[in-house]
Design a protein around this motif. Structure first.
Motif, PDB file in Angstrom:
ATOM      1  N   VAL A   1      -6.271   3.793 -11.260  1.00  0.00           N
ATOM      2  CA  VAL A   1      -7.601   3.687 -10.113  1.00  0.00           C
ATOM      3  C   VAL A   1      -8.112   2.251 -10.381  1.00  0.00           C
ATOM      4  CG1 VAL A   1      -9.854   4.137  -9.376  1.00  0.00           C
ATOM      5  CG2 VAL A   1      -8.039   5.884  -9.807  1.00  0.00           C
ATOM      6  N   PHE A   2      -8.082   1.694 -11.686  1.00  0.00           N
ATOM      7  CA  PHE A   2      -8.631   0.403 -12.207  1.00  0.00           C
ATOM      8  C   PHE A   2      -7.631  -0.689 -11.339  1.00  0.00           C
ATOM      9  CE2 PHE A   2      -8.844  -3.071 -14.897  1.00  0.00           C
ATOM     10  CZ  PHE A   2     -10.371  -3.510 -14.585  1.00  0.00           C
TER      11      PHE A   2
ATOM     12  N   VAL B   1      -8.088   1.657  -0.930  1.00  0.00           N
ATOM     13  CA  VAL B   1      -7.868   2.622  -2.280  1.00  0.00           C
ATOM     14  C   VAL B   1      -8.099   3.987  -2.019  1.00  0.00           C
ATOM     15  CG1 VAL B   1      -9.172   3.027  -4.600  1.00  0.00           C
ATOM     16  CG2 VAL B   1      -8.496   0.685  -3.750  1.00  0.00           C
TER      17      VAL B   1
ATOM     18  N   HIS C   1       0.833  -0.988  -0.101  1.00  0.00           N
ATOM     19  CA  HIS C   1      -0.121   0.095   0.105  1.00  0.00           C
ATOM     20  C   HIS C   1       0.951   1.169  -0.168  1.00  0.00           C
ATOM     21  CE1 HIS C   1      -3.274  -2.567   1.532  1.00  0.00           C
ATOM     22  NE2 HIS C   1      -3.721  -2.177   0.338  1.00  0.00           N
TER      23      HIS C   1
ATOM     24  N   LEU D   1      -5.582  -0.399  -8.827  1.00  0.00           N
ATOM     25  CA  LEU D   1      -5.816  -0.452  -7.555  1.00  0.00           C
ATOM     26  C   LEU D   1      -6.708  -1.525  -6.951  1.00  0.00           C
ATOM     27  CD1 LEU D   1      -5.307   3.291  -6.633  1.00  0.00           C
ATOM     28  CD2 LEU D   1      -3.583   1.558  -6.135  1.00  0.00           C
ATOM     29  N   PHE D   2      -7.810  -1.562  -7.616  1.00  0.00           N
ATOM     30  CA  PHE D   2      -9.016  -2.006  -7.386  1.00  0.00           C
ATOM     31  C   PHE D   2      -8.814  -3.691  -7.715  1.00  0.00           C
ATOM     32  CE2 PHE D   2     -11.654   1.682  -7.050  1.00  0.00           C
ATOM     33  CZ  PHE D   2     -12.198   1.586  -6.111  1.00  0.00           C
TER      34      PHE D   2
ATOM     35  N   PRO E   1     -11.005  -3.235   0.972  1.00  0.00           N
ATOM     36  CA  PRO E   1     -10.362  -2.702  -0.234  1.00  0.00           C
ATOM     37  C   PRO E   1     -10.776  -1.128  -0.581  1.00  0.00           C
ATOM     38  CG  PRO E   1     -12.295  -4.401  -0.555  1.00  0.00           C
ATOM     39  CD  PRO E   1     -11.738  -4.212   0.918  1.00  0.00           C
ATOM     40  N   PHE E   2     -12.049  -0.833  -0.315  1.00  0.00           N
ATOM     41  CA  PHE E   2     -12.419   0.590  -0.636  1.00  0.00           C
ATOM     42  C   PHE E   2     -11.823   1.349   0.086  1.00  0.00           C
ATOM     43  CE2 PHE E   2     -15.928  -2.095  -2.413  1.00  0.00           C
ATOM     44  CZ  PHE E   2     -16.065  -1.615  -3.544  1.00  0.00           C
TER      45      PHE E   2
ATOM     46  N   GLU F   1      -6.303  -5.009  -5.151  1.00  0.00           N
ATOM     47  CA  GLU F   1      -6.921  -5.208  -3.760  1.00  0.00           C
ATOM     48  C   GLU F   1      -8.121  -6.713  -4.002  1.00  0.00           C
ATOM     49  OE1 GLU F   1      -6.967  -3.543  -0.446  1.00  0.00           O
ATOM     50  OE2 GLU F   1      -5.250  -2.699  -1.579  1.00  0.00           O
ATOM     51  N   LEU F   2      -8.527  -6.895  -5.129  1.00  0.00           N
ATOM     52  CA  LEU F   2      -9.147  -7.855  -5.285  1.00  0.00           C
ATOM     53  C   LEU F   2      -8.303  -9.273  -5.314  1.00  0.00           C
ATOM     54  CD1 LEU F   2     -12.050  -9.074  -6.203  1.00  0.00           C
ATOM     55  CD2 LEU F   2     -11.168  -8.899  -8.642  1.00  0.00           C
TER      56      LEU F   2
END
Length: 189
Positions: free
Chosen positions: A77-78, A96, A39, A80-81, A92-93, A84-85
């Protein structure tokens, strides 16, 4: 910092890139637990990417494409998600959001500084120097007057030694320095 600004476009980009990276790392180190380097690195990447992207365009005298910058931000941004997945993060939210907050809170001011330095299409240090002088004069004026006559606390819970008198001292000293800068630099951007 003065050497970085006065040294030309490459020292400027390097100096403020390092300052941005250190600031982002410190932010991430405060927010994320020790050992959470994924992170921390993501925060560093998100905050530095727009600055470095824009610096590349400026140093190579290319026309800056807002579409390309927005696309790279959306792709980040995509990513990052997705990260996290795959990491199966518990929050996760939140992670991010914190990473994007660091990028916005620290990365955007450095990005704007880059835009200011290259506003005319070529590197121009006078406006950046003026901004540095204003920041330093505000801090100095606030410290000196606040230390000398400061009695009314500004926000005692957050910063107990900052006073309203110090703010006034910073404002007065900055206005004085702004007057001097306006005499020193004709047609300042």
């Amino acid at each position: 910092m003065l050497a970085g600004v006065l040294g030309g476009p490459i020292p400027f980009v390097i100096t403020f890139g390092i300052a941005a990276a250190l600031s982002l790392w410190e932010f991430a180190s405060i927010i994320f637990i020790k050992g959470d380097s994924r992170h921390k690195l993501a925060t560093l990447f998100v905050g530095l990417m727009p600055y470095l992207f824009l610096a590349f365009y400026h140093l190579n005298n290319l026309e800056t494409s807002i579409t390309a910058i927005l696309f790279s931000i959306l792709l980040t941004v995509f990513s990052l998600f997705i990260s996290e997945l795959y990491a199966r993060s518990e929050l996760p939210f939140q992670n991010v959001g914190i990473i994007l907050l660091g990028g916005a809170y620290i990365g955007v001011p450095f990005l704007v500084l880059n835009l200011i330095a290259f506003d005319s299409g070529t590197y121009e240090c006078r406006t950046v120097l003026a901004l540095m002088f204003f920041t330093w004069s505000n801090d100095t004026g606030a410290f000196l007057l606040g230390r000398k006559i400061g009695k009314t606390p500004l926000m005692p819970n957050i910063s107990p030694k900052k006073t309203w008198e110090g703010i006034l001292g910073g404002l007065i000293f900055t206005l004085f320095i702004a007057f001097l800068v306006s005499r020193l630099f004709d047609n300042l951007l």
